[in-house]
Design a protein around this motif. Sequence first.
Motif, PDB file in Angstrom:
ATOM      1  N   ARG A  36       0.831  -1.200   0.000  1.00 46.34           N
ATOM      2  CA  ARG A  36       0.000   0.000   0.000  1.00 46.34           C
ATOM      3  C   ARG A  36       0.873   1.261   0.000  1.00 46.34           C
ATOM      4  NH1 ARG A  36      -1.680   4.105   2.715  1.00 46.34           N
ATOM      5  NH2 ARG A  36      -0.239   3.716   4.420  1.00 46.34           N
ATOM      6  N   ARG A  69       2.543   1.983  -3.163  1.00 52.72           N
ATOM      7  CA  ARG A  69       1.673   2.648  -4.155  1.00 52.72           C
ATOM      8  C   ARG A  69       1.643   4.156  -3.887  1.00 52.72           C
ATOM      9  NH1 ARG A  69      -1.701  -1.836  -3.743  1.00 52.72           N
ATOM     10  NH2 ARG A  69      -3.059  -0.808  -2.241  1.00 52.72           N
ATOM     11  N   ASN A  93       4.744   5.597  -5.153  1.00 52.02           N
ATOM     12  CA  ASN A  93       4.957   5.242  -6.567  1.00 52.02           C
ATOM     13  C   ASN A  93       6.242   4.449  -6.767  1.00 52.02           C
ATOM     14  OD1 ASN A  93       3.719   5.337  -9.104  1.00 52.02           O
ATOM     15  ND2 ASN A  93       5.228   6.819  -9.829  1.00 52.02           N
ATOM     16  N   SER A 109      -1.750  17.227  -8.598  1.00 46.43           N
ATOM     17  CA  SER A 109      -2.595  16.067  -8.922  1.00 46.43           C
ATOM     18  C   SER A 109      -1.846  14.766  -8.596  1.00 46.43           C
ATOM     19  CB  SER A 109      -3.094  16.105 -10.366  1.00 46.43           C
ATOM     20  OG  SER A 109      -2.036  15.872 -11.240  1.00 46.43           O
ATOM     21  N   ASP A 110      -0.527  14.786  -8.728  1.00 47.71           N
ATOM     22  CA  ASP A 110       0.243  13.587  -8.371  1.00 47.71           C
ATOM     23  C   ASP A 110       0.197  13.365  -6.849  1.00 47.71           C
ATOM     24  OD1 ASP A 110       1.699  11.470  -9.638  1.00 47.71           O
ATOM     25  OD2 ASP A 110       3.539  12.229  -8.714  1.00 47.71           O
ATOM     26  N   ASP A 167      -3.083  11.837  -6.249  1.00 45.36           N
ATOM     27  CA  ASP A 167      -2.992  10.424  -6.653  1.00 45.36           C
ATOM     28  C   ASP A 167      -2.282   9.602  -5.574  1.00 45.36           C
ATOM     29  OD1 ASP A 167      -4.301  10.840  -9.009  1.00 45.36           O
ATOM     30  OD2 ASP A 167      -2.506  10.809 -10.276  1.00 45.36           O
ATOM     31  N   ASP A 188      -4.600   8.858  -2.909  1.00 45.56           N
ATOM     32  CA  ASP A 188      -5.575   7.857  -3.364  1.00 45.56           C
ATOM     33  C   ASP A 188      -4.913   6.517  -3.691  1.00 45.56           C
ATOM     34  OD1 ASP A 188      -7.510   9.757  -3.143  1.00 45.56           O
ATOM     35  OD2 ASP A 188      -7.463  10.339  -5.262  1.00 45.56           O
ATOM     36  N   GLU A 189      -3.619   6.432  -3.470  1.00 37.70           N
ATOM     37  CA  GLU A 189      -2.841   5.208  -3.730  1.00 37.70           C
ATOM     38  C   GLU A 189      -2.866   4.816  -5.202  1.00 37.70           C
ATOM     39  OE1 GLU A 189      -4.147   2.295  -0.860  1.00 37.70           O
ATOM     40  OE2 GLU A 189      -4.097   3.784   0.740  1.00 37.70           O
ATOM     41  N   HIS A 190      -2.810   5.830  -6.073  1.00 39.29           N
ATOM     42  CA  HIS A 190      -2.743   5.561  -7.511  1.00 39.29           C
ATOM     43  C   HIS A 190      -1.312   5.724  -8.000  1.00 39.29           C
ATOM     44  CE1 HIS A 190      -7.220   6.702  -8.230  1.00 39.29           C
ATOM     45  NE2 HIS A 190      -7.069   5.460  -7.836  1.00 39.29           N
ATOM     46  N   GLU A 191      -0.922   4.796  -8.884  1.00 43.48           N
ATOM     47  CA  GLU A 191       0.450   4.893  -9.396  1.00 43.48           C
ATOM     48  C   GLU A 191       0.523   5.727 -10.675  1.00 43.48           C
ATOM     49  OE1 GLU A 191       0.964   0.730 -10.041  1.00 43.48           O
ATOM     50  OE2 GLU A 191      -0.294   0.585  -8.256  1.00 43.48           O
ATOM     51  N   GLN A 192       1.757   6.120 -10.996  1.00 44.24           N
ATOM     52  CA  GLN A 192       2.011   6.871 -12.232  1.00 44.24           C
ATOM     53  C   GLN A 192       3.071   6.104 -13.021  1.00 44.24           C
ATOM     54  OE1 GLN A 192       1.499   8.864 -14.858  1.00 44.24           O
ATOM     55  NE2 GLN A 192       1.145  10.622 -13.513  1.00 44.24           N
ATOM     56  N   ASP A 193       2.897   6.023 -14.348  1.00 45.43           N
ATOM     57  CA  ASP A 193       3.869   5.287 -15.164  1.00 45.43           C
ATOM     58  C   ASP A 193       5.154   6.082 -15.381  1.00 45.43           C
ATOM     59  OD1 ASP A 193       2.344   3.050 -15.552  1.00 45.43           O
ATOM     60  OD2 ASP A 193       1.258   3.931 -17.244  1.00 45.43           O
TER      61      ASP A 193
END
Length: 654
Positions: free
Chosen positions: A382, A385, A388, A593-594, A597, A600-605
């Motif tokens: 978690r 994430r 990242n 926004s990152d 993210d 929100d535990e969202h990854e970025q490529d």
Amino acid sequence: MSVQSVFAQLEPLLPQVSKPVQYVGGELNATTKDWEATCVRWCLMYPDAYEVGLPNQGVMILYEILNEQQDVLAERTYAVWPDMEALMREHDVPQFTVDAHRPVGDFDLFGVSFSTELGYTNLLTALDLAKIPLHAADRTEEHPIVVSGGHAAFNPEPIADFIDCAVLGDGEEAVLEITDIVRKWKNEGSPGGRREILLRLAETGGVYVPQLYDVEYLPDGRIQRVVPNADRVPYRVFKRTTMDLDEWPYPKQPLVPLAESVHERMSVEIFRGCTRGCRFCQAGMITRPVRERSIEGIGAMVERGLAATGFEEVGLLSLSSADHSEIAEVTKGLADRYEGTNTGLSLPSTRVDAFNIDLANELSRNGRRSGLTFAPEGGSERLRRVINKMVSEEDLIRTVSAAFSNGWRQVKLYFMCGLPTETDDDVLQIAEMAKNVIRAGREASGRKDIRCTISIGGFVPKPHTPFQWAAQCDPDTVDSRLRKLREAVNSDRKLGRNIGMRYHDGKPSLIEGLLSRGDRRVGRVIERVWREGGRFDGWSEHFSYQRWIDAAGAELPSLGVDLDWFTTREREENEVLPWDHLDSGLDKEWLWSDWQDALDEHEQDDCRWTPCFDCGVCPAMNTDIQVGPTGRKLLPISPVGKGSPVSNPAFSGG
Ligand code: B12
Ligand code: SF4
């Protein structure tokens, strides 16, 4: 004006100090030039002890580039230890260069390279010993222009009172441009004095001159705005990006230290920048975009550097070396080329995947397979994430199993504690991971003598990263999590005895946090700490937490702020940050926004392999990513004499 060496005054002091060899200079590949024959003179400093500062690539590169100019002279100076400082004060010896032992105060420019903010007090010592007024406002034409560079220069506000300018980003072209401006001004007879030269530098838009900007504050202590106070000065200052590293194959003649140093090897930077997007990593964010050195360029630098130095080890340096698009060809090519010689090859800490074990095997073809280092950074999936850093525990176990079955005996794992959203449980999972590594290693190798060392650093939110708005974790929480982690590691004696744990307490990180995200008001704290004896704050044996707490307590409240305000306070989206006028190319909206993210535990490529995700750097800086593969191979080795040019098209522009 003739400038005398201070060596005659210095020499009698040398037997009285520790490691006197660090003050004598004359290293292989060092340069001394005739003072009179040059027009612009730079003194470059790495503000730490010689043993840390000498191997610094940034200073080495700039030193060589500047000295290649016929009418330019560059010499080096490092922080002197307190024993030497005391004697220098007693005998009135000024801060001197190690090359020709010239007084630092006599140079035109004094360029200081900061990789860490904890070097700020050492800057003040050097200025004071050099008899340069601590405050830029008190300097005259007699004094050098103090320029700061390196990663910490991306927020130079805490040292704004003490520097004349800061350069953000790559220095190769910047130092030459600054030199041109200073040369022209000197040749014109220095019109307008110190203010005019600072204006000329500032108006380029690529040199930040803090005294030409006013900071206005809101009643609650936040910054209202930062505005230029002179017509010719732009609102924003941009960072420098050196494109095409093959045109800048420096250092060509690396310096060889006289005394033991932290890096006893030759380093070749194989690419600059990183787009993996680890949200805590300032270096990755501020050095975008990725620019690879070509395979032939790397081969030629290794060949030339080895011939020029006699080093027996080559480090392939970058922020994530295994990500070079032709790393397999580079490592195999170099391993083939140097097979059977004494030359060792190494990569710094690597990504967690099996491919890296192949690389490591290749690099250690001739040598012993001792230890491998990986950096999962966060204990739980978690948390990884959030930051990242996408590594699953499965990947890690697969990777270390491959390592142990290939004869490696030790893995080192790097983590951070105090990351945004972190809980005790996230940190305790580090213990589980380490135990699983030992279990997997025993199974893969069939041996019991394997080791896993976990090394943990306190997280410091940094400017120009998505975590620049985050609240820093307080040191008590960090320390308590680390205590619990140690208990968890030791709870299983059979596995625990194969696990080593290295960490520092959370206190230095809090001070680093103050210096990283501080504004001009923090300058008073730095000065007070220094006046109270603060030196070498990056060294645990010299660092005094209490001294910093006391100084912050004495200086900040009257300004309506305090240590917590700068460190453990979360910032809101619309707050003007002290470095907002310093343009790293990253779009502030993208960073925000990152950050969302992350929460929100969202990854970025990684934009190296996926389409651009508009972080802003390339359009803002008019740059682009430069990656292979080129499909080319290392050229066959050709005999090279010391310092002779390598015949290689990759260097045609260098
Ligand atoms: C090798 C290395 C080390 C070595 C050698 C250090 C040394 N003496 O150079 C060792 C192992 C000792 C080390 C230690 C530390 N390191 Co270190 N290290 C690196 C590494 C891998 C390479 C640095 C390098 O050579 N870069 C290449 C050179 C060319 O770049 P550069 O120095 O930035 O210089 C360029 C510009 O910045 C500019 N410039 C630099 N100085 C100046 C000065 C002027 C006047 C001007 C105009 C321009 C200018 O021009 C140069 C050419 O373009 C980097 C990661 C990386 N790849 O950058 C981490 C890195 C620099 N280290 C880092 C850290 C945190 C540390 C430590 C604090 C770790 C610790 N907790 O102990 C210590 C600090 C040591 C100290 N007291 O200074 C961080 C810096 C964090 C940040 N600011 O974001 C980095 C970025 C790693 C990371 N990803 O976190 N490190
Ligand atoms: S602008 Fe696009 S391509 Fe350039 S570094 Fe940012 S995400 Fe990558």
